[in-house]
Motif scaffolding. Structure first.
Motif, PDB file in Angstrom:
ATOM      1  N   GLU A 119      47.234  35.895  30.142  1.00  0.00           N
ATOM      2  CA  GLU A 119      46.759  34.616  30.689  1.00  0.00           C
ATOM      3  C   GLU A 119      46.391  34.712  32.169  1.00  0.00           C
ATOM      4  O   GLU A 119      45.582  33.929  32.655  1.00  0.00           O
ATOM      5  CB  GLU A 119      47.805  33.526  30.474  1.00  0.00           C
ATOM      6  CG  GLU A 119      47.932  33.076  29.029  1.00  0.00           C
ATOM      7  CD  GLU A 119      46.698  32.335  28.514  1.00  0.00           C
ATOM      8  OE1 GLU A 119      46.032  31.635  29.309  1.00  0.00           O
ATOM      9  OE2 GLU A 119      46.393  32.479  27.311  1.00  0.00           O
ATOM     10  N   TYR A 167      44.627  36.986  33.510  1.00  0.00           N
ATOM     11  CA  TYR A 167      43.322  37.627  33.687  1.00  0.00           C
ATOM     12  C   TYR A 167      42.261  37.225  32.673  1.00  0.00           C
ATOM     13  O   TYR A 167      41.076  37.437  32.916  1.00  0.00           O
ATOM     14  CB  TYR A 167      43.487  39.152  33.627  1.00  0.00           C
ATOM     15  CG  TYR A 167      44.529  39.682  34.569  1.00  0.00           C
ATOM     16  CD1 TYR A 167      44.286  39.740  35.930  1.00  0.00           C
ATOM     17  CD2 TYR A 167      45.767  40.117  34.104  1.00  0.00           C
ATOM     18  CE1 TYR A 167      45.241  40.216  36.807  1.00  0.00           C
ATOM     19  CE2 TYR A 167      46.730  40.601  34.981  1.00  0.00           C
ATOM     20  CZ  TYR A 167      46.459  40.642  36.325  1.00  0.00           C
ATOM     21  OH  TYR A 167      47.409  41.121  37.189  1.00  0.00           O
ATOM     22  N   TYR A 168      42.675  36.680  31.542  1.00  0.00           N
ATOM     23  CA  TYR A 168      41.735  36.478  30.444  1.00  0.00           C
ATOM     24  C   TYR A 168      40.571  35.589  30.853  1.00  0.00           C
ATOM     25  O   TYR A 168      40.731  34.571  31.486  1.00  0.00           O
ATOM     26  CB  TYR A 168      42.438  35.888  29.215  1.00  0.00           C
ATOM     27  CG  TYR A 168      41.594  35.975  27.971  1.00  0.00           C
ATOM     28  CD1 TYR A 168      41.378  37.202  27.356  1.00  0.00           C
ATOM     29  CD2 TYR A 168      40.975  34.865  27.432  1.00  0.00           C
ATOM     30  CE1 TYR A 168      40.591  37.319  26.225  1.00  0.00           C
ATOM     31  CE2 TYR A 168      40.182  34.964  26.296  1.00  0.00           C
ATOM     32  CZ  TYR A 168      39.995  36.194  25.706  1.00  0.00           C
ATOM     33  OH  TYR A 168      39.204  36.301  24.589  1.00  0.00           O
ATOM     34  N   GLN A 169      39.394  36.015  30.500  1.00  0.00           N
ATOM     35  CA  GLN A 169      38.104  35.391  30.793  1.00  0.00           C
ATOM     36  C   GLN A 169      37.784  35.365  32.289  1.00  0.00           C
ATOM     37  O   GLN A 169      36.832  34.726  32.706  1.00  0.00           O
ATOM     38  CB  GLN A 169      38.001  33.997  30.172  1.00  0.00           C
ATOM     39  CG  GLN A 169      37.996  34.070  28.653  1.00  0.00           C
ATOM     40  CD  GLN A 169      37.715  32.749  27.980  1.00  0.00           C
ATOM     41  OE1 GLN A 169      38.080  31.694  28.481  1.00  0.00           O
ATOM     42  NE2 GLN A 169      37.061  32.811  26.833  1.00  0.00           N
ATOM     43  N   LYS A 170      38.565  36.087  33.079  1.00  0.00           N
ATOM     44  CA  LYS A 170      38.263  36.285  34.497  1.00  0.00           C
ATOM     45  C   LYS A 170      37.789  37.714  34.718  1.00  0.00           C
ATOM     46  O   LYS A 170      36.962  37.974  35.578  1.00  0.00           O
ATOM     47  CB  LYS A 170      39.498  35.999  35.355  1.00  0.00           C
ATOM     48  CG  LYS A 170      39.979  34.571  35.264  1.00  0.00           C
ATOM     49  CD  LYS A 170      41.272  34.377  36.038  1.00  0.00           C
ATOM     50  CE  LYS A 170      41.868  33.039  35.674  1.00  0.00           C
ATOM     51  NZ  LYS A 170      43.300  33.036  35.619  1.00  0.00           N
ATOM     52  N   GLU A 171      38.384  38.619  33.942  1.00  0.00           N
ATOM     53  CA  GLU A 171      38.032  40.029  34.029  1.00  0.00           C
ATOM     54  C   GLU A 171      38.473  40.734  32.751  1.00  0.00           C
ATOM     55  O   GLU A 171      39.299  40.200  32.015  1.00  0.00           O
ATOM     56  CB  GLU A 171      38.680  40.666  35.251  1.00  0.00           C
ATOM     57  CG  GLU A 171      40.177  40.521  35.333  1.00  0.00           C
ATOM     58  CD  GLU A 171      40.697  40.966  36.687  1.00  0.00           C
ATOM     59  OE1 GLU A 171      40.731  42.181  36.906  1.00  0.00           O
ATOM     60  OE2 GLU A 171      41.035  40.106  37.495  1.00  0.00           O
ATOM     61  N   PRO A 172      37.923  41.917  32.489  1.00  0.00           N
ATOM     62  CA  PRO A 172      38.312  42.630  31.270  1.00  0.00           C
ATOM     63  C   PRO A 172      39.789  43.011  31.294  1.00  0.00           C
ATOM     64  O   PRO A 172      40.335  43.351  32.345  1.00  0.00           O
ATOM     65  CB  PRO A 172      37.437  43.886  31.289  1.00  0.00           C
ATOM     66  CG  PRO A 172      36.329  43.585  32.227  1.00  0.00           C
ATOM     67  CD  PRO A 172      36.873  42.612  33.226  1.00  0.00           C
ATOM     68  N   THR A 193      44.472  39.746  19.269  1.00  0.00           N
ATOM     69  CA  THR A 193      43.005  39.754  19.306  1.00  0.00           C
ATOM     70  C   THR A 193      42.421  38.547  18.575  1.00  0.00           C
ATOM     71  O   THR A 193      41.253  38.215  18.782  1.00  0.00           O
ATOM     72  CB  THR A 193      42.421  41.058  18.726  1.00  0.00           C
ATOM     73  OG1 THR A 193      42.796  41.181  17.354  1.00  0.00           O
ATOM     74  CG2 THR A 193      42.890  42.274  19.518  1.00  0.00           C
ATOM     75  N   TYR A 230      42.622  36.149  21.507  1.00  0.00           N
ATOM     76  CA  TYR A 230      41.946  36.708  22.684  1.00  0.00           C
ATOM     77  C   TYR A 230      40.947  37.774  22.218  1.00  0.00           C
ATOM     78  O   TYR A 230      41.177  38.979  22.374  1.00  0.00           O
ATOM     79  CB  TYR A 230      42.975  37.321  23.641  1.00  0.00           C
ATOM     80  CG  TYR A 230      44.037  36.363  24.094  1.00  0.00           C
ATOM     81  CD1 TYR A 230      43.802  35.478  25.142  1.00  0.00           C
ATOM     82  CD2 TYR A 230      45.284  36.319  23.462  1.00  0.00           C
ATOM     83  CE1 TYR A 230      44.778  34.587  25.556  1.00  0.00           C
ATOM     84  CE2 TYR A 230      46.270  35.430  23.870  1.00  0.00           C
ATOM     85  CZ  TYR A 230      46.014  34.566  24.905  1.00  0.00           C
ATOM     86  OH  TYR A 230      46.984  33.679  25.324  1.00  0.00           O
ATOM     87  N   GLU A 259      38.308  39.005  23.338  1.00  0.00           N
ATOM     88  CA  GLU A 259      37.744  39.922  24.332  1.00  0.00           C
ATOM     89  C   GLU A 259      38.755  40.966  24.796  1.00  0.00           C
ATOM     90  O   GLU A 259      38.424  41.834  25.608  1.00  0.00           O
ATOM     91  CB  GLU A 259      37.212  39.133  25.521  1.00  0.00           C
ATOM     92  CG  GLU A 259      36.045  38.228  25.137  1.00  0.00           C
ATOM     93  CD  GLU A 259      35.600  37.328  26.272  1.00  0.00           C
ATOM     94  OE1 GLU A 259      35.849  37.645  27.450  1.00  0.00           O
ATOM     95  OE2 GLU A 259      35.007  36.283  25.975  1.00  0.00           O
TER      96      GLU A 259
END
Length: 140
Positions: A52, A54-59, A79, A82, A84
């Motif tokens: 949480e 980092y998700y959707q902010k960076e890989p 997965t 999430y 990605e």
């Protein structure tokens, strides 16, 4: 980029310590271990807390020790929530060092390179030495 290492026991924690001994501190990297007192839900809560951040902010790259074990199963199930998330099994020190090298030079992370480095780190040293000695004999 963020890296999460996850394993049975302290393998992930000690692998991260070893990598940082070699290359220095790895930013946005954490290691989590599953212990006898933990269940899958405990491990899931720990890893979700990290995801949480980092998700959707960076890989996010999640390296697990064993596909089919509890850490691997937790990762695979994550997965779903999430999609990605990049999950790779077979955690070993060469994989973490390859990730670090790619990160430090600012490259886009190549999962195939991480996997290849992990596989290339598995060597039958006796066979390698004997093959090298055989080549030396041929040169004489």
């Amino acid at each position: 980029m963020a890296l999460i290492l996850m394993s049975h026991g302290d393998m992930a924690v000690e692998t991260l310590k070893s990598a940082e001994l070699i290359v220095g501190q790895l930013p946005e990297t954490v290691a989590l271990g599953l212990h006898e007192s933990d269940g899958p839900d405990t491990l899931k809560a720990k890893v979700v807390s990290e995801i949480e951040k980092y998700y959707q902010k960076e890989p996010i790259y999640l390296l697990v020790d064993l596909l089919g074990g509890t850490p691997g199963n937790v990762a695979v199930n994550l997965t779903q929530d999430y999609p990605e998330l990049h999950v790779i099994s077979g955690l070993n020190l060469p994989m973490v060092l390859n990730y670090a090298n790619q990160m430090f030079i600012g490259e886009e992370i190549k999962i195939a390179d991480i996997m290849n480095e992990g596989k290339a780190g598995i060597v039958d040293v006796n066979a390698f030495i004997n093959a090298d000695a055989s080549e030396d004999d041929e040169d004489e």
